[in-house]
Design an enzyme around this catalytic site. Sequence first.
Site, mmCIF file in Angstrom:
data_model
loop_
_atom_site.group_PDB
_atom_site.id
_atom_site.type_symbol
_atom_site.label_atom_id
_atom_site.label_comp_id
_atom_site.label_asym_id
_atom_site.label_seq_id
_atom_site.Cartn_x
_atom_site.Cartn_y
_atom_site.Cartn_z
ATOM 1 N N ALA A 118 0.852 -1.194 0.000
ATOM 2 C CA ALA A 118 0.000 0.000 0.000
ATOM 3 C C ALA A 118 0.883 1.237 0.000
ATOM 4 O O ALA A 118 2.105 1.150 0.174
ATOM 5 C CB ALA A 118 -0.891 -0.008 1.233
ATOM 6 N N LYS A 119 0.249 2.372 -0.213
ATOM 7 C CA LYS A 119 0.979 3.642 -0.329
ATOM 8 C C LYS A 119 1.890 3.910 0.877
ATOM 9 O O LYS A 119 2.962 4.493 0.732
ATOM 10 C CB LYS A 119 0.003 4.816 -0.468
ATOM 11 N N ARG A 120 1.460 3.475 2.053
ATOM 12 C CA ARG A 120 2.248 3.800 3.253
ATOM 13 C C ARG A 120 3.552 2.992 3.336
ATOM 14 O O ARG A 120 4.361 3.196 4.239
ATOM 15 C CB ARG A 120 1.406 3.575 4.509
#
Length: 305
Positions: free
Chosen positions: A240-242
Amino acid sequence: MSSQVPGAGRFAPSPSGDLHLGNLRTALLAWLFARSTGRAFLMRIEDLDRVRPGAEQRQLADLTAIGIDWDGDLVHQSRRTGRYADAVDTLAAAGLTYECFCTRREIQQAVTAPHGPDGHYPGTCRDLTAAQRQEKRDSGRPPALRLRADLAAFTVHDLLRGPHTGLVDDVVLRRGDGVPAYNLAVVVDDAAQGIDQVVRGDDLLGSAPRQAYLASLLGLPVPVYAHVPLALNADGQRLAKRDGAVTLADQRAAGRDPHAVRGLLARTLGLAEPGERPSMPDLLDRFDPDVLPRDPWVFVPDAPP
Ligand code: GLU
């Protein structure tokens, strides 16, 4: 279409944000599966839901930057709602639909039976009497429309997993807000576009039996599937983006151009050596579905290119 004429593969992103390296890797695989079998490769924008302004353009630019091309015009699901309505009408005319008034919470609460599989609709509204239905309509909640499935499991053929038998339940065809459901739209579009090879992340393997069953009820051909392993973060969760520099823009900012990213993705697929920058024709030459990694790719943020 005659069986001598190759069909088509596709990539079908939802424009809800930027693609990350895992999405780009899946797209690269879908392209390789299609092109290596002489198929066309089509691009479909699944924009019935969760659209973020500008995301489609960035996704397409990123796909192009790593070397993915596609045939024909883009298809946008939001412009095809008439086709989904026709498919719903066909199923309704065959007595294969019913209205469902359940909220998500009610479904979760009902699925407390010890053997109830996750997300499996327990059939609460399947056999409502006309009076009960009217009462629920009068309470003001707009119903979703569900499929009246007449079997519990269906088997699909997956190029990486072999035969896969999975649950078929009373899947939603049209949501309460009137939006066609993903499972219906995907089936209608794959058939309408002549797509006979579906390559996508293996988080969707569980949806394949219900989609194939739905296709068969609509008299549509069932594609062959290849559900490819996902990209995970170091904790084993879906990327995911994080998780660090996971988009092409992040990678550029970290000094890795799109061709280097393609090299990295190719390496994770066993198609390149570390630091190599293979071209798309090189990858096509080397591609062999039989030796693809069967395990997820674990993304380590600071690994060298
Ligand atoms: N639009 C879906 C996604 O981005 C993919 C659907 C599919 O490949 O069938 O997750």
